[in-house]
Design an enzyme around this catalytic site. Structure first.
Site, short mmCIF file in Angstrom:
data_model
loop_
_atom_site.label_atom_id
_atom_site.label_comp_id
_atom_site.label_asym_id
_atom_site.label_seq_id
_atom_site.Cartn_x
_atom_site.Cartn_y
_atom_site.Cartn_z
N TYR A 24 0.79 -1.23 0.00
CA TYR A 24 0.00 0.00 0.00
C TYR A 24 0.83 1.28 0.00
CZ TYR A 24 -3.68 -3.30 1.15
OH TYR A 24 -4.55 -4.36 1.12
N HIS A 102 -8.77 1.44 -5.74
CA HIS A 102 -7.98 0.55 -4.89
C HIS A 102 -6.52 0.93 -5.07
CE1 HIS A 102 -11.09 -2.12 -3.49
NE2 HIS A 102 -11.61 -2.05 -4.70
#
Length: 156
Positions: A24, A102
């Site tokens: 991430y 996302h």
């Protein structure tokens, strides 16, 4: 008064910057929210950024966006994207232009992440661009709703 877009972040996104940085990245949620606010402002929009680890609260935010006549929604429902028919139904019910985001490429990850219920309720879905996906989502949303970047007088 600027039109408002809601930027909704789901479970575990409050942990950005510390949770699985190889997946991430190192940016935190405040960085994401700042990027969204700055990008929205470029189009004369205001970004109302929210995060919740609870599905029902995310649905309440979607209903609130409808009640307040929000111009659009950018949503990263996190793990709920893959499991929540209720979030899908809320997005469909409010009929607000929506982009799903996302940070990681969900199609390059575990099989259970390859399906997204929220993507089916959105006019676009972005995956794998890191936090820049939020900027891209707002650009696309601005184009969809006809917002113009006043710095160059060109639609997004």
């Amino acid at each position: 008064m600027a039109k408002t877009i809601y930027v909704l972040n789901g479970p575990n996104l409050n942990m950005l910057g510390t949770r699985e940085p190889d997946t991430y990245g190192h940016a935190n949620l405040a960085d994401v929210e700042q990027l969204c606010a700055e990008t929205a402002k470029n189009f004369g929009l205001a970004a109302d950024c929210r995060q919740s680890n609870r599905e029902g609260e995310l649905i309440d935010f979607i209903h609130e966006a409808h009640a307040k006549n929000a111009a659009g929604i950018v949503i990263n429902a996190g793990g709920y994207s893959h499991t929540s028919i209720a979030l899908h139904d809320a997005l469909v019910a409010v009929k607000i232009p929506t982009v799903e985001v996302h940070i990681s490429n969900i199609h390059a990850r575990e099989d259970f992440r390859h399906h997204s219920f929220t993507a089916k309720a959105a006019f676009a879905s972005l995956s794998g661009f890191g936090i820049d996906g939020y900027r891209l989502a707002i650009n696309g949303l601005a184009a969809k709703i006809g917002a113009v970047d006043p710095s160059n007088k060109v639609k997004s």
